[in-house]
Design an enzyme around this catalytic site. Structure first.
Site, PDB file in Angstrom:
ATOM      1  N   HIS A 157       0.552  -1.658  -0.285  1.00  0.00           N
ATOM      2  CA  HIS A 157       0.178   0.014  -0.135  1.00  0.00           C
ATOM      3  C   HIS A 157       0.950   1.418   0.054  1.00  0.00           C
ATOM      4  O   HIS A 157      -0.203   2.330  -0.370  1.00  0.00           O
ATOM      5  CB  HIS A 157      -0.993   0.057   0.973  1.00  0.00           C
ATOM      6  CG  HIS A 157      -2.130  -0.794   0.242  1.00  0.00           C
ATOM      7  ND1 HIS A 157      -3.532  -0.540   0.597  1.00  0.00           N
ATOM      8  CD2 HIS A 157      -1.782  -2.318   1.306  1.00  0.00           C
ATOM      9  CE1 HIS A 157      -4.066  -1.636   0.961  1.00  0.00           C
ATOM     10  NE2 HIS A 157      -3.353  -2.922   1.229  1.00  0.00           N
ATOM     11  N   ASP A 365       3.905   9.119  -0.293  1.00  0.00           N
ATOM     12  CA  ASP A 365       2.708   8.628  -0.113  1.00  0.00           C
ATOM     13  C   ASP A 365       2.128   7.602  -1.144  1.00  0.00           C
ATOM     14  O   ASP A 365       2.627   8.071  -2.659  1.00  0.00           O
ATOM     15  CB  ASP A 365       1.909   9.868  -0.099  1.00  0.00           C
ATOM     16  CG  ASP A 365       0.755   9.265   1.164  1.00  0.00           C
ATOM     17  OD1 ASP A 365       0.449   8.294   1.161  1.00  0.00           O
ATOM     18  OD2 ASP A 365       0.112  10.315   1.308  1.00  0.00           O
TER      19      ASP A 365
HETATM   20  P1  ADQ Z   1      -2.728   6.193   4.720  1.00  0.00           P
HETATM   21  O1  ADQ Z   1      -1.134   6.650   5.253  1.00  0.00           O
HETATM   22  O2  ADQ Z   1      -3.138   6.191   5.352  1.00  0.00           O
HETATM   23  O3  ADQ Z   1      -3.053   4.931   4.166  1.00  0.00           O
HETATM   24  P2  ADQ Z   1      -4.344   8.280   2.972  1.00  0.00           P
HETATM   25  O4  ADQ Z   1      -4.195   6.341   2.218  1.00  0.00           O
HETATM   26  O5  ADQ Z   1      -4.758   9.088   3.116  1.00  0.00           O
HETATM   27  O6  ADQ Z   1      -3.494   6.905   3.778  1.00  0.00           O
HETATM   28  O7  ADQ Z   1      -5.733   6.930   3.721  1.00  0.00           O
HETATM   29  C1  ADQ Z   1      -6.340   7.731   4.750  1.00  0.00           C
HETATM   30  C2  ADQ Z   1      -7.904   7.411   5.287  1.00  0.00           C
HETATM   31  O8  ADQ Z   1      -7.692   7.866   6.877  1.00  0.00           O
HETATM   32  C3  ADQ Z   1      -9.037   7.497   4.474  1.00  0.00           C
HETATM   33  O9  ADQ Z   1      -9.811   7.131   3.825  1.00  0.00           O
HETATM   34  C4  ADQ Z   1      -9.068   8.943   5.109  1.00  0.00           C
HETATM   35  O10 ADQ Z   1     -11.020   9.279   5.088  1.00  0.00           O
HETATM   36  C5  ADQ Z   1      -9.349   8.426   6.735  1.00  0.00           C
HETATM   37  N1  ADQ Z   1      -9.198   9.654   7.733  1.00  0.00           N
HETATM   38  C6  ADQ Z   1      -7.866  10.532   7.308  1.00  0.00           C
HETATM   39  N2  ADQ Z   1      -8.208  11.395   9.018  1.00  0.00           N
HETATM   40  C7  ADQ Z   1      -9.295  10.846   9.205  1.00  0.00           C
HETATM   41  C8  ADQ Z   1     -10.233  11.244  10.559  1.00  0.00           C
HETATM   42  N3  ADQ Z   1      -9.522  11.923  11.196  1.00  0.00           N
HETATM   43  N4  ADQ Z   1     -11.085  10.826  10.681  1.00  0.00           N
HETATM   44  C9  ADQ Z   1     -11.711   9.888  10.041  1.00  0.00           C
HETATM   45  N5  ADQ Z   1     -11.485   9.021   9.103  1.00  0.00           N
HETATM   46  C10 ADQ Z   1      -9.972   9.919   8.721  1.00  0.00           C
HETATM   47  C11 ADQ Z   1      -1.891   4.017   3.307  1.00  0.00           C
HETATM   48  C12 ADQ Z   1      -0.963   4.592   2.490  1.00  0.00           C
HETATM   49  C13 ADQ Z   1      -1.645   5.514   1.223  1.00  0.00           C
HETATM   50  C14 ADQ Z   1      -2.379   4.415   0.593  1.00  0.00           C
HETATM   51  C15 ADQ Z   1      -3.394   4.053   1.669  1.00  0.00           C
HETATM   52  C16 ADQ Z   1      -4.416   3.083   0.759  1.00  0.00           C
HETATM   53  O11 ADQ Z   1       0.060   5.578   3.276  1.00  0.00           O
HETATM   54  O12 ADQ Z   1      -0.059   5.665   0.784  1.00  0.00           O
HETATM   55  O13 ADQ Z   1      -2.989   5.259  -0.450  1.00  0.00           O
HETATM   56  O14 ADQ Z   1      -2.885   3.164   2.952  1.00  0.00           O
HETATM   57  O15 ADQ Z   1      -3.800   2.317  -0.056  1.00  0.00           O
END
Ligand code: ADQ
Length: 479
Positions: A157, A365
């Site tokens: 991921h 990311d």
């Molecule tokens: P993350 O590093 O966690 O994921 P991201 O892809 O942005 O990063 O996903 C975060 C998720 O958490 C999003 O769905 C977002 O809506 C949710 N989120 C963030 N803040 C929140 C809050 N305050 N309340 C509720 N929900 C919240 C890892 C990798 C990424 C990759 C994903 C999926 O680091 O690069 O995109 O996995 O493969």
């Protein structure tokens, strides 16, 4: 009916009411689990003094969950240590932050081995096995050593860095050697796929057979870019319905006529939060007419607080925030609002829709789902503008965002200015182009594509290969 066996570090078990957890992977696999019976295996998230050798099994309709506790030493070495202090920074190009310890690495291998030995009993001959993320890279190798010949896939991921960067991690060659125990490796971008293939060629002397097939001697592995998506219609519907939420009403009232700029990230140094705040500061200094006219809301729930680098980041964010709000704020106007709560999908979707600008500027990311969620949540006739880091995987797909270098504060500041002044016509055109991309990589398609590839690309293994695999495995870890 064929089974899909999913393994991830944490397992999103639905709550007592049977409501499915809303986490990204759970949503992603929901449809796959309609087509296949499922088993989902991983860490329970709990620590106990004497964890059972066999997992606790929880049946929830179509999916069976199997979870194991860890000892506190396991959690420290496997999770906080090797996975999050050594691998995570290296994978995000932060060699200087990577803290390698041989004890942590041994703990990482130990947990992977104990997961494999518990899981091997649960795998049936026709199962498709799908492993997720950097915590579990050696799992296929351990399963092979336990005699499992099923197709095994792995989805990474987070970014896979350039060979010179990955090579800086002690133990990196051992980790590369276990990659060909998978039949299929999925990554987020073409750049990640190319980096991993080059590492295998340079470090192991593997040979590229076809565009995505790498031959590492006795085994071949397919390495393929398969960008993860979001539940587009789910997000659109959540955004449309969100107007009635109390929190949203309060936010709307608090904003008055001000425009909203939003950032949503786990509190992680890969996300570039202090850098982003400084870029916003630069914007306010360069364009003082916007003071009092915009509010930047940064939502950043705390994560991995047991890892020292995250406590340091939290202090840095608070200092930057305090300095900017202190120096530029005015009575009745706070430039940056900073909250660390988690919110429901409906509230997040509503906040995205309310914002004129989505600031998604990670330093690195894998994909960044927030960028995609922001786009999905916009109102079609009056959408906001996405400012997106060139170092987010999403930038390979969302080319109609304003693409920026997150390290260049002036560039980000000028992108904010451009976004706030962009005509409605241009906003709509860019948004429509991005929405099209979102539909093409909707999360159910992502999962279906991976499973189809895995089911169709079984690399058959002979018994002698299995014996060889076991021997190689034993030699490999005799560090
Ligand atoms: P993350 O590093 O966690 O994921 P991201 O892809 O942005 O990063 O996903 C975060 C998720 O958490 C999003 O769905 C977002 O809506 C949710 N989120 C963030 N803040 C929140 C809050 N305050 N309340 C509720 N929900 C919240 C890892 C990798 C990424 C990759 C994903 C999926 O680091 O690069 O995109 O996995 O493969």
């Amino acid at each position: 009916m064929r089974r899909l066996v999913v393994i991830s570090n944490r397992v999103p078990i639905p709550d007592a009411s049977g409501k499915a957890a809303a986490g990204g992977l759970a949503v992603a696999l929901h449809e796959a689990f309609q087509a296949y019976q499922g088993l989902w295996f991983g860490w329970s998230g709990k620590v106990s003094a004497n964890p059972a050798a066999q997992p606790k099994i929880i049946d929830k309709g179509q999916v069976q969950y199997a979870v194991m506790d860890l000892t506190s030493l396991d959690r420290q070495e496997y999770y906080n240590g090797f996975a999050n202090r050594a691998l995570w920074p290296i994978m995000h190009y932060r060699i200087g932050l990577s803290e390698f310890s041989r004890a942590d690495y041994a703990g990482y291998l130990r947990v992977n081995r104990s997961f494999a030995s518990a899981l091997a009993h649960l795998i049936q001959p026709d199962d498709l096995v799908w492993v997720h993320d950097y915590h579990l890279i050696p799992l296929a190798s351990e399963l092979r050593a336990a005699g499992i010949t099923n197709p095994i896939g792995y989805f990474h991921h987070i970014p896979w860095p350039a060979p010179e960067v990955f090579g800086a991690l002690p133990g990196s060659t051992e980790l590369l050697r276990v990659i060909p125990d998978y039949d299929l490796v999925g990554v987020q971008t073409e750049r990640d796929a190319d980096n991993l293939r080059r590492s295998l060629v340079q470090e192991l002397g593997a040979v590229r057979r076809r565009a995505d097939l790498v031959d590492a001697g006795s085994r071949c592995v397919r390495i393929k870019s398969n960008p993860i998506g979001i539940d587009v219609s789910g997000f659109q519907q959540a955004a449309q319905r969100s107007g009635s939420s109390r929190l949203l009403k309060q936010t709307i009232a608090g904003l008055g006529t001000r425009k909203l700029i939003i950032g949503v990230d786990r509190l992680d140094y890969s996300k570039g939060i202090p850098e982003r705040m400084e870029a916003f500061e630069r914007f306010l200094v360069s364009h003082p007419e916007h003071r009092g006219q915009v509010t930047y809301l940064q939502i950043a729930p705390t994560s991995r607080s047991e890892v020292p680098e995250y406590a340091t980041l939290s202090r840095a964010v608070n200092e930057t925030l305090g300095r900017i709000n202190g120096s530029l704020g005015e009575p009745g106007w706070v430039p940056i609002h900073y909250v660390t709560s988690t919110y429901s999908r409906a509230v997040l979707a509503g906040l995205y829709r309310l914002a004129r600008v989505g600031l998604v500027t990670p330093i690195r990311d894998g994909m960044n789902l927030v960028a995609k969620e922001f786009v999905a949540a916009q109102e079609p006739q009056d959408p906001g503008v996405l400012i997106l880091s060139k170092f987010a995987g999403a930038a390979e797909e969302l080319t109609d965002a304003l693409i920026v270098n997150p390290n260049d504060k002036v560039e980000v500041a000028e992108a904010i200015q451009l976004a706030l002044h962009m005509s409605r016509e241009e906003r709509v055109a860019r948004w429509q182009a991005m929405l099209k991309v979102l539909w093409a990589s909707d999360v159910s398609r992502w999962a279906a594509a991976f499973i189809k590839d895995l089911a169709g690309n079984r690399t058959s293994r002979t018994r002698s290969e299995m014996v060889l695999a076991k021997k190689e495995n034993d030699d490999r870890y005799s560090l």
